[in-house]
Design an enzyme around this catalytic site. Structure first.
Site, PDB file in Angstrom:
ATOM      1  N   CYS A   1     -31.691   4.677  31.620  1.00  0.00           N
ATOM      2  CA  CYS A   1     -32.974   4.876  32.293  1.00  0.00           C
ATOM      3  C   CYS A   1     -32.809   5.735  33.550  1.00  0.00           C
ATOM      4  O   CYS A   1     -31.745   5.760  34.157  1.00  0.00           O
ATOM      5  CB  CYS A   1     -33.556   3.540  32.707  1.00  0.00           C
TER       6      CYS A   1
ATOM      7  N   ARG B   1     -29.631  12.103  30.802  1.00  0.00           N
ATOM      8  CA  ARG B   1     -29.044  10.762  30.851  1.00  0.00           C
ATOM      9  C   ARG B   1     -29.245  10.002  29.541  1.00  0.00           C
ATOM     10  O   ARG B   1     -28.601   8.986  29.303  1.00  0.00           O
ATOM     11  CB  ARG B   1     -29.689   9.951  31.984  1.00  0.00           C
TER      12      ARG B   1
ATOM     13  N   TRP C   1     -34.436   3.935  28.439  1.00  0.00           N
ATOM     14  CA  TRP C   1     -33.465   3.837  27.333  1.00  0.00           C
ATOM     15  C   TRP C   1     -33.509   2.385  26.907  1.00  0.00           C
ATOM     16  O   TRP C   1     -33.108   1.490  27.651  1.00  0.00           O
ATOM     17  CB  TRP C   1     -32.086   4.231  27.853  1.00  0.00           C
TER      18      TRP C   1
ATOM     19  N   ASN D   1     -34.547   0.269  36.450  1.00  0.00           N
ATOM     20  CA  ASN D   1     -33.307   0.487  35.694  1.00  0.00           C
ATOM     21  C   ASN D   1     -32.466  -0.773  35.826  1.00  0.00           C
ATOM     22  O   ASN D   1     -32.413  -1.347  36.912  1.00  0.00           O
ATOM     23  CB  ASN D   1     -32.483   1.632  36.304  1.00  0.00           C
ATOM     24  N   GLY D   2     -31.765  -1.167  34.772  1.00  0.00           N
ATOM     25  CA  GLY D   2     -30.914  -2.352  34.859  1.00  0.00           C
ATOM     26  C   GLY D   2     -31.409  -3.434  33.915  1.00  0.00           C
ATOM     27  O   GLY D   2     -32.261  -3.182  33.057  1.00  0.00           O
TER      28      GLY D   2
ATOM     29  N   GLU E   1      -9.454  11.275  22.118  1.00  0.00           N
ATOM     30  CA  GLU E   1     -10.570  11.973  22.775  1.00  0.00           C
ATOM     31  C   GLU E   1     -11.189  13.007  21.821  1.00  0.00           C
ATOM     32  O   GLU E   1     -12.415  13.160  21.771  1.00  0.00           O
ATOM     33  CB  GLU E   1     -10.060  12.635  24.071  1.00  0.00           C
TER      34      GLU E   1
ATOM     35  N   LYS F   1     -15.087  12.987  20.771  1.00  0.00           N
ATOM     36  CA  LYS F   1     -15.988  14.129  20.975  1.00  0.00           C
ATOM     37  C   LYS F   1     -16.718  14.463  19.677  1.00  0.00           C
ATOM     38  O   LYS F   1     -17.930  14.679  19.661  1.00  0.00           O
ATOM     39  CB  LYS F   1     -15.225  15.376  21.434  1.00  0.00           C
TER      40      LYS F   1
ATOM     41  N   GLU G   1     -19.321  11.747  18.812  1.00  0.00           N
ATOM     42  CA  GLU G   1     -20.467  11.710  19.726  1.00  0.00           C
ATOM     43  C   GLU G   1     -21.497  12.780  19.423  1.00  0.00           C
ATOM     44  O   GLU G   1     -22.690  12.501  19.400  1.00  0.00           O
ATOM     45  CB  GLU G   1     -19.995  11.976  21.165  1.00  0.00           C
TER      46      GLU G   1
ATOM     47  N   HIS H   1       1.178   3.582   8.673  1.00  0.00           N
ATOM     48  CA  HIS H   1       0.865   2.146   8.671  1.00  0.00           C
ATOM     49  C   HIS H   1      -0.574   1.877   8.229  1.00  0.00           C
ATOM     50  O   HIS H   1      -1.082   0.782   8.455  1.00  0.00           O
ATOM     51  CB  HIS H   1       1.125   1.548  10.055  1.00  0.00           C
TER      52      HIS H   1
ATOM     53  N   LYS I   1     -25.842   9.237  29.355  1.00  0.00           N
ATOM     54  CA  LYS I   1     -24.806   9.883  30.167  1.00  0.00           C
ATOM     55  C   LYS I   1     -24.117   8.880  31.081  1.00  0.00           C
ATOM     56  O   LYS I   1     -22.917   8.892  31.245  1.00  0.00           O
ATOM     57  CB  LYS I   1     -25.441  11.007  30.995  1.00  0.00           C
TER      58      LYS I   1
END
Ligand code: AGP
Length: 608
Positions: A2, A27, A74, A100-101, A481, A485, A488, A504, A603
């Site tokens: 948010c 965001r 969000w 927000n929260g 990473e 990427k 995402e 394995h 974000k």
């Protein structure tokens, strides 16, 4: 997550708020809304989807007023819908509130208010705040908010207006950022500097359990216990053009291309080449203790966590310090027992990640010393740690972190080098490290020059629905990473593995439809990586190798080759990650994904 933007001043609020909401889009959000007041009249509107939808709904409407609050939501409690979007109101529609929260005790409060006959119109936890402010209002909006703060558990950054208090916005924070912006045209409040940087660079950070009253004439801050607070303004270094595309199709690509510059910014003024020692002013407040540190715990999430994983190998190479790297979201649940002289280092782009903050607070309870490496100047992590280093990389707008990762690796190396030089590292090794660090920006440029080649590789493989990324030692975290990427931004399933682990389990997946990206620079892991590549080729798996320039042996073995310039083994990750970023970007672009705002992602993850 948010986002909040508020304005009170001489100008019309509507366009400032809509512009601020667009700056917050990066965001991640699923709905938005605003309220603008003129006298006792309050216009408000909410919409599901992009800000453009909100703009469409209000186009042609005569919305006037120079006070307003606006929000991108969000979804956490309740699906993305107009009813659940903010602002929320109290029963009498006097209070308009954005938040927000997460309010953790919202259900018990909701039941209590329902028993009093209050009818709720949304599924959100936020509506509880609006209803409570309405119930608590007795002429003073700030007192109503203060009382509400004492009744709720959880986190909030909130902004409230009240129909009967015509000139004020009250904002409050606990665990979710809120920043006041000061300009000649009025005052702003936002969850993120980028929403107001067009209008002002002068900011004041609200701290936890504080609230502020904003009017066109100024602001006053007090604590939840009504103690007045005086705080000076700070100047933020972000420029307006930092949050513009400047000819690039996406922020992710722009930020990948900014890496030569952001690495320069990370080392600028921080090197003493002749001495082979970095100078890091930000950690001087704890330097005497840090010199004696023998145990370092790095806590972080997502990409920052993978930067920490590379950092562990770098510290082990350059220093005598034992390093652990912990996912911040798991760290709190460990039985923490730190040896003397333990430092906790939080790594975070935003400086606001809730899990990382919670990990730091837990470590503080156990009396560990706290360091923070963040990009967000004045962010919560920077304020809750004793000392730290800023990335100085400018805002990262693309949800997928790119330039901050390489910047984090650079400043981690600087710290390791500084501590190593006070331990066993020789002058020659220090000088060699600094020379190699200074070469990195140009070396990244040579990788970026292969962008068309990397795009062609992406074009060949983007339809494969499963990818494997392999690396060892310094480059094992790069495999993780690289996979993150790709997931995402392209939504392709990818796994990052330590190459030694392939036999394995993951080797069962190898087939001609599953590409493997092997990160295989010339280092002491090279021969073992070559064996892994043979194992994949024997099972007809296509291999894309990221290898050191001039490696003839590998060029004959793999299907695709991306070359990186030679550097010191522990600096290879700063180079080898760049092709992974470009591969992810181009796959996402071929798949026509929303690259800068991938679905479901945010974000800055300000909820645990
Ligand atoms: C990376 O591309 C991410 N979107 C995400 O994993 C991110 O790195 C993580 O949420 C941590 O954020 P921070 O660095 O702001 O703390």
């Amino acid at each position: 997550m948010c986002g909040i933007i508020c304005y009170v001043g001489d100008k019309q609020a509507r366009s400032i708020l809509l512009d601020g909401l667009k700056q917050l889009e990066y965001r991640g959000y699923d709905s938005s809304g605003f309220a603008v007041r003129e006298g006792i009249h309050i216009d408000h509107c909410r919409a599901v989807g992009k800000i453009a939808e909100l703009e469409r709904k209000v186009s042609g409407l005569d919305i006037k007023g120079s006070i307003g609050i606006a929000h991108t939501r969000w979804a956490t409690h309740g699906e993305p819908s107009e009813e659940n979007a903010h602002p929320h109101t109290d029963q009498d529609e006097n209070v308009f509130l954005i938040h927000n929260g997460i309010v953790e005790n919202y259900l018990s409060i909701k039941k209590r208010l329902q028993k009093k006959g209050i009818v709720f119109r949304s599924e959100t936890d936020t509506e509880i705040l609006a209803q409570l402010v309405g119930q608590n209002f007795d002429g003073s909006l700030s007192e109503a908010v203060r009382k509400t703060m004492s009744q709720v558990e959880g986190t909030f950054g909130m902004a409230v207006i009240h129909r009967n208090v015509p000139d004020e916005i009250v904002v409050a924070r606990r665990g979710s950022p809120l920043i006041i912006g000061v300009s000649d045209d009025g005052l702003f409040a936002a969850s993120d500097v980028s929403a107001m940087v067009r209008y002002t660079k002068k900011v004041v950070h609200l701290q936890d359990n504080e609230l502020a009253t904003l009017t066109a004439d100024g602001f006053s801050i007090s604590t939840a216990q009504a103690k007045p607070i005086e705080r000076d303004t700070e100047t933020v270094e972000w420029r307006v053009e930092d949050s513009e595309l400047n000819g690039f199709p996406h922020f992710m690509l722009k930020e990948i291309y900014e890496q030569p510059e952001t690495i320069k910014n990370a080392i600028r003024g921080r090197l003493e080449p002749g001495e082979g020692v970095p100078k890091l002013g930000g950690i001087m407040p704890v330097w005497e203790r840090l010199k004696a540190c023998r145990h370092l715990v790095i806590v972080a999430c997502g990409t920052s966590y993978y930067a920490g994983c590379v950092g562990r190998y770098v510290f082990e190479k350059l220093t005598e310090i034992d390093v652990e790297v912990e996912l911040a979201s798991e760290f709190r649940y460990r039985k923490l027992n730190f040896p003397p002289n333990t430092f906790i280092l939080a790594l975070s782009q935003s400086g606001e990640t809730a899990d990382t903050l919670a990990a730091l607070r837990e470590a503080k309870r156990k009396d560990a010393s706290l360091l923070g490496f963040v990009n967000g100047v004045g962010s919560s992590i920077s304020r809750e740690t004793e000392a730290g280093i800023y990335n100085h990389a400018g805002p990262e707008i693309g949800v997928a972190s790119t330039k901050i990762f390489t910047s984090q690796l650079t400043i981690l190396t600087l710290l390791a080098l500084l501590l190593g030089r006070h331990q066993n590292l020789s002058l020659t090794e220090g000088v060699e490290a600094i020379r190699a660090l200074q070469e990195l920006p140009d070396q990244i440029r040579t990788i970026l020059a292969q962008d068309n080649h990397i795009q062609a590789i992406a074009e060949k493989y983007y339809k494969s629905s499963n990818w494997l990324f392999l690396g060892r030692k310094f480059n094992y975290p790069i495999a993780m990473e690289g996979a993150l990427k790709l997931k995402e931004v392209s939504y392709i399933h990818a796994e990052g593995y330590a190459a030694g682990e392939m036999k394995h389990g993951p080797i069962a997946l190898i087939n001609p439809d599953m590409p493997t990206v092997a990160v295989v620079p010339k280092d002491d892991m090279y021969d073992k990586m070559i064996s892994n590549i043979h194992e994949i080729k024997s099972r007809k798996g296509p291999v894309i190798a990221i290898a050191t320039q001039g490696d003839d042996r590998i060029s004959e073995l793999v299907d695709e080759l991306i070359e990186i310039p030679p550097t010191l083994d522990y600096l290879n990750p700063i180079l080898s990650v760049v092709p992974c970023q470009l591969l992810a970007y181009h796959c996402a672009s071929f798949l026509k994904r929303d690259i800068d705002k991938p679905r479901n992602l945010a974000k800055s993850v300000t909820v645990e």
